[in-house]
Design a protein around this motif. Structure first.
Motif: not given
Length: 461
Positions: A134, A157, A162, A216-217, A221, A394, A398-399
């Protein structure tokens, strides 16, 4: 296509193409190669002190000077890649850097030096444990950031914010799973396990923490991907004027003649650090004009890729309700499921005659009335909350991994709340949850995906 080793010595120009005051050529290899290269390139008596700038001439095989500049040596493991790194800083002319790169490749060719592939320096940093996956992706996101908010989130990040959140919740999952697997080895304790370890409460706390991480992610995004806003409506309703008002400049032609815009016009703006790609389109109406018909079809195609559709309506037109409903019907046939379509009444500074069912917002693209409210509405529609201090970038993968991990957590919650919890199934769902989290950090990521991720980097990074 040649197959390269991750242990090959590599070199590339690390600065962007074009002219600049300084250009950097970067080498990464093991200690013995770098030390040998320094002597081969600069002379047998040369020895560079670690992390000091050494001013030297850069010469070709005939002793002719290519340029002069700084050489910096970073011995392993305290370097960007975790290997030994040598950086040569010359003047930033493309010809100079190309000549310098060619000479470096010539000198190191016999010892296996090759041109780095895209993202290979960062890939080696990942493989050598300097950063996780990441963080590696955050390097590219920081370079590609189009707004200040995206850059700051990418920087967080990259610094590990993250990753830290992923590790924090993952460690709690591992701890609970370890307790469950321990009790499976000692079944005589199984009756009191759920109550004695407060497993239900702990799992519920983990789930709530996980939901905040997902939120938060999703915010990150939005910052990374930006938002595509498509303007649709009848001809001469004010789409181009609104485009210019939001952009703060005359990016679209505005006239009193209906049908001025025949094709898509795009421009990017930033609202509270969120990048919005505005798409002005041809007015939608019945027409026999072949060119205009093509433009209208392109309007509807643009709607298919929208994150938000702004349906503009002339607030002064007595027939706006009938015309607007016709356009709205066409838009709803092409818009993706879940994409918000906001009705925007323009020319509200004039004699407005609004008779519309449902939610709408009034503006004047000419005077700017209602524009601040419209901007805030756009952010609300995509779920943006301006909390930059807790946001990190993100990506879609990741999501997806977080959603998958969350599904396993939900199943674990179902099992733990049964009268006789199946501890083996509970432990397995927690294991699968951790596996999905490891996918984000690169701990359980297949090699083909790693190759795809790093191939999208620029050469030299």
């Amino acid at each position: 296509m040649p197959i390269y080793s991750d242990k090959d010595p590599i070199v590339a120009i690390a600065t962007a193409s074009g002219r600049g005051g300084v250009g950097i050529v970067r080498l990464s290899a093991d200690d013995s190669f770098i030390e040998g290269f320094i002597k081969d390139f600069f002379g047998p008596s040369e020895h560079f002190k670690a992390r000091y700038a050494h001013y030297r001439p850069f010469k070709d095989r005939n002793g002719n000077q290519i340029d002069e500049g700084l050489a910096l040596y970073f011995p392993a493991p305290k370097s960007y890649t975790g290997e030994s790194v040598l950086e040569l800083q010359a003047h930033g002319g493309p010809v100079i850097l190309k000549l310098l790169l060619q000479e470096i490749l010539r000198v190191g060719k016999s010892k296996g030096l090759r041109l780095a592939e895209p993202g290979e320096f960062t890939k080696r940093a990942f493989l050598n444990g300097r950063i996780d996956l990441s963080q590696a992706e955050a390097v590219a996101d920081l370079i590609d950031a189009t707004t200040e908010g995206a850059a700051r989130a990418a920087s967080r990040s990259l610094s590990g914010a993250f990753s830290s959140c992923i590790h924090k919740v993952g460690d709690k999952v591992i701890e609970l799973r370890a307790l469950i697997e321990a009790i499976l080895d000692f079944p005589e304790e199984e009756i009191d396990f759920i109550q004695s370890t407060q497993a239900r409460e702990r799992l519920l706390s983990i789930t709530k923490e996980f939901e905040e991480l997902m939120h938060q992610s999703q915010q990150g995004s939005i910052l990374r991907e930006g938002v595509t806003v498509v303007l649709v409506g009848s001809p001469n309703v004010g789409k181009s004027s609104l485009m210019n008002q939001l952009s703060g400049s005359d990016v679209a032609i505005v006239t009193d003649v209906a049908g001025t815009t025949r094709d898509k016009i795009e421009n990017q703006i930033s609202i509270e650090g969120v990048a919005l790609r505005l798409v002005d389109t041809a007015g939608v109406r019945e027409t026999t004009d072949k060119v205009e018909s093509i433009g209208i079809e392109r309007t509807l195609q643009a709607v298919e890729g929208a994150d938000i559709v702004l349906h503009l309506i002339d607030a002064t037109n007595e027939n706006s309700d009938e015309e607007g409903q016709k356009i709205l019907k066409q838009v709803m046939q092409r818009v993706s499921a879940g994409v918000p379509v906001l009705q925007v009444f323009n020319k509200c500074d004039l004699n407005a005659k609004i008779n519309w069912r449902g939610e709408w917002i009034g503006i004047s693209a000419k005077t700017g009335e209602g524009i601040p409210e419209l901007k805030q509405k756009l952010l609300t529609l995509v779920g943006w909350e301006n909390k930059p201090e807790s946001t990190f970038l993100a990506r879609e993968r990741h999501l997806e991994a977080l959603k998958e991990a969350y599904e396993h957590l939900k199943l674990a919650n179902q099992f733990v709340n049964l009268e006789n919890p199946p501890l083996d199934l509970l432990a397995e769902e927690l294991r699968l949850c951790n596996e999905s989290l490891g996918f984000i950090l690169g701990e359980t990521t297949p090699d083909d995906l790693l190759g795809m991720i790093f191939s999208r980097f620029c050469i030299g990074k």
